[in-house]
Scaffold this motif. Structure first.
Motif, short mmCIF file in Angstrom:
data_model
loop_
_atom_site.label_atom_id
_atom_site.label_comp_id
_atom_site.label_asym_id
_atom_site.label_seq_id
_atom_site.Cartn_x
_atom_site.Cartn_y
_atom_site.Cartn_z
N ARG A 298 0.81 -1.22 0.00
CA ARG A 298 0.00 0.00 0.00
C ARG A 298 0.85 1.28 0.00
N PRO A 299 1.85 1.41 0.86
CA PRO A 299 2.68 2.62 0.80
C PRO A 299 3.37 2.81 -0.56
N VAL A 300 3.83 1.73 -1.15
CA VAL A 300 4.50 1.84 -2.45
C VAL A 300 3.48 2.20 -3.53
N GLY A 301 2.28 1.61 -3.46
CA GLY A 301 1.25 1.98 -4.40
C GLY A 301 0.89 3.45 -4.29
N MET A 302 0.81 3.95 -3.06
CA MET A 302 0.51 5.37 -2.85
C MET A 302 1.62 6.24 -3.45
N ALA A 303 2.86 5.84 -3.24
CA ALA A 303 3.98 6.59 -3.82
C ALA A 303 3.90 6.61 -5.34
N GLY A 304 3.50 5.48 -5.94
CA GLY A 304 3.34 5.44 -7.38
C GLY A 304 2.31 6.43 -7.88
N LEU A 305 1.21 6.56 -7.16
CA LEU A 305 0.17 7.52 -7.55
C LEU A 305 0.66 8.96 -7.45
N VAL A 306 1.46 9.25 -6.42
CA VAL A 306 2.02 10.60 -6.28
C VAL A 306 2.94 10.91 -7.47
N VAL A 307 3.76 9.93 -7.87
CA VAL A 307 4.66 10.13 -9.01
C VAL A 307 3.85 10.32 -10.30
N ALA A 308 2.78 9.52 -10.48
CA ALA A 308 1.95 9.67 -11.67
C ALA A 308 1.32 11.07 -11.71
N LEU A 309 0.83 11.54 -10.57
CA LEU A 309 0.26 12.88 -10.51
C LEU A 309 1.30 13.93 -10.85
N ALA A 310 2.52 13.74 -10.38
CA ALA A 310 3.60 14.68 -10.71
C ALA A 310 3.82 14.72 -12.23
N GLY A 311 3.70 13.57 -12.89
CA GLY A 311 3.83 13.55 -14.34
C GLY A 311 2.74 14.33 -15.03
N GLY A 312 1.49 14.20 -14.53
CA GLY A 312 0.39 14.96 -15.11
C GLY A 312 0.57 16.45 -14.92
N VAL A 313 1.00 16.86 -13.73
CA VAL A 313 1.24 18.28 -13.46
C VAL A 313 2.38 18.80 -14.34
N ALA A 314 3.43 18.01 -14.49
CA ALA A 314 4.54 18.42 -15.36
C ALA A 314 4.08 18.59 -16.80
N MET A 315 3.19 17.72 -17.25
CA MET A 315 2.65 17.85 -18.60
C MET A 315 1.92 19.19 -18.75
N PHE A 316 1.19 19.59 -17.73
CA PHE A 316 0.53 20.90 -17.74
C PHE A 316 1.56 22.02 -17.90
N GLY A 317 2.67 21.91 -17.19
CA GLY A 317 3.66 22.96 -17.21
C GLY A 317 4.26 23.22 -18.58
N PHE A 318 4.32 22.16 -19.40
CA PHE A 318 4.95 22.29 -20.73
C PHE A 318 3.95 22.19 -21.87
N ALA A 319 2.65 22.04 -21.58
CA ALA A 319 1.68 21.71 -22.63
C ALA A 319 1.51 22.83 -23.64
N ALA A 320 1.64 24.07 -23.22
CA ALA A 320 1.41 25.18 -24.15
C ALA A 320 2.44 25.19 -25.28
N LEU A 321 3.70 24.93 -24.92
CA LEU A 321 4.78 24.89 -25.92
C LEU A 321 5.61 23.63 -25.71
N PRO A 322 5.05 22.47 -26.05
CA PRO A 322 5.78 21.23 -25.76
C PRO A 322 6.98 21.04 -26.69
N THR A 323 8.00 20.43 -26.16
CA THR A 323 9.11 19.93 -26.96
C THR A 323 9.18 18.42 -26.74
N PHE A 324 9.94 17.76 -27.56
CA PHE A 324 10.04 16.31 -27.40
C PHE A 324 10.63 15.96 -26.04
N THR A 325 11.59 16.75 -25.57
CA THR A 325 12.24 16.48 -24.29
C THR A 325 11.28 16.67 -23.13
N THR A 326 10.59 17.81 -23.08
CA THR A 326 9.68 18.07 -21.96
C THR A 326 8.51 17.10 -21.96
N TYR A 327 7.99 16.79 -23.15
CA TYR A 327 6.89 15.83 -23.25
C TYR A 327 7.33 14.46 -22.74
#
Length: 426
Positions: A298-327
């Protein structure tokens, strides 16, 4: 708390009588077969993604209409699992696996010979009805064969092996379509299904024995699904996994628009990009059971969800002008988090329901494909650039998954405090 004590606490916290733990060894051969069964559906979907422009041009199909090839598959896949699961609990896994692979191969032939969109969609629906049997029963067979941490390890290793098919299939699809045309991709997946059926028949066979089979009546099945859907031990981890898997399929649906239309990649480069994601899923699947053995599922699963959410938020940060690297960086975060929660959340959801493994796996698969259908539709239909639409889907889905899994993680925290890593023993 020692590893042995944690296992005991987990069993007590689940509060149900379990079937005796299986002594079946986790072999490479079994993992390959389970991974192949699990990967049939994603193989059939991902291998055609680079050929979408070619299919659209030859059959005069618009981009939104091409999206129907994904959503129709997901909807049929989701609904079909609800039937396959209880049927396999009543009649065994073997006839449903072999029948499903035969249906999938037939649907692939229909797609390969289609000359218009309606026939192509019909073939995709037939494919999905067959593939859903293989996918849902790969989890049920794993639950038949393994228990406890062995189940989590088997699911994680199955995911590692199975990631090669959806990861490399776009590359294979782009090469095949470039050399022989898009129809050959459907012929290849049909041959794969035939080979997988022969190998399953020779090496695994029936795993759900007669003394564990359940009655089959529509009212009893509906009642069983209702009880399972109302059971928090199943529903909460299943929802968490399904929402994240929905984001994965949204990524599949949006990737051609982002990488080919926005960033100008060729179909071959798109395939290479997908192949690179395999390494991320490999790493997460390799680490998930090791992290879980040390700190708990359970703790590791929770950590995985936090990391996945971080990926979604990061996608937001670069979505307006994405590059291959940021994407790629944002997707890598999301996929790594998904790779942690997927096997562990699945094991948590299925573990208390060994006698209903087919039904529980079917409902889990229904939730996953339902989320995949919604996510893929939103990624294509939202009135934004593809990268922004994908960011919205990933972030929203990860947030909801985190909220669903939080009570599961807190329940373990109260019932089973995990000692410092140095004190964790065998």
């Amino acid at each position: 708390m020692t590893t042995k004590a944690r296992r005991t606490a987990e069993a007590a916290e689940q509060g149900v009588a379990q079937a005796p733990a299986s002594e079946t060894p986790v072999t490479k051969e079994k993992l390959f077969l389970l991974a192949g069964l699990a990967a049939v559906g994603s193989l059939a979907t991902n291998i055609i993604l680079p050929a979408f422009p070619m299919i659209g041009g030859e059959l005069a199909i618009s981009a939104p209409q091409l999206g129907l090839l994904l959503s129709s598959f997901f909807i049929a896949f989701a609904l079909g699992q609800l039937v396959v699961g209880p049927l396999s609990d009543r009649f065994g896994r073997k006839p449903l696996v072999l029948g499903g692979l035969a249906v999938f191969a037939a649907g692939s032939v229909v797609c390969a010979t289609a000359d218009a969109l309606p026939l192509l969609i019909l073939g995709r629906v037939i494919q999905a009805l067959g593939a859903c049997a293989a996918s849902v029963l790969s989890r049920a067979i794993a639950r038949d064969l393994f228990d406890g941490e062995a189940l989590g390890r088997a699911l994680a290793l199955t995911m590692i092996v199975g990631a090669a098919a959806p990861g490399f299939s776009p590359l294979l699809g782009s090469v095949l379509a470039g050399l022989f045309g898009w129809r050959i991709t459907f012929v290849v997946v049909a041959l794969f299904a035939v080979a997988l059926a022969a190998l399953y028949l020779a090496r695994i066979g029936e795993t759900h024995h007669a003394d564990r089979r359940t009655a089959l009546a529509p009212s009893a099945v509906a009642s069983a699904y209702g009880r399972l859907a109302a059971e928090p031990r199943f529903l909460l981890p299943a929802l968490a996994v399904s929402l994240v898997i929905g984001g994965l399929y949204s990524f599949f649906a949006a990737a051609p628009g982002v990488l080919m239309n926005q960033l100008g990649l060729t179909p071959l480069q798109l395939g290479l990009s997908f192949a690179g994601t395999v390494l991320i899923v490999f790493a997460a699947g390799f680490l998930a059971p090791r992290f879980a053995a040390r700190w708990g599922q359970r703790p590791v699963g929770m950590a995985g969800l936090v990391v996945a959410l971080a990926g979604g938020v990061a996608m937001f940060g670069f979505a307006a002008l994405p590059t291959f690297t940021t994407y790629t960086m944002a997707i890598a975060l999301y996929l790594f988090g998904m790779g942690l929660i997927n096997p562990l959340g699945t094991a948590i959801a299925l573990h208390p329901f060994g006698r209903q493994a087919g039904l529980a796996s079917a409902l889990l698969g229904f939730l996953q494909m339902g989320c995949a259908a919604v996510g893929a539709y939103l990624a294509s239909a939202l009135p934004f650039a593809p990268a922004i639409s994908l960011a919205i889907v990933l972030t929203t889905g990860s947030t909801l998954a985190l909220l669903a899994f939080l009570p599961v993680a807190l329940r373990q925290t109260r019932a089973e405090p995990v000692a410092a890593p140095a004190s964790t023993g065998a």
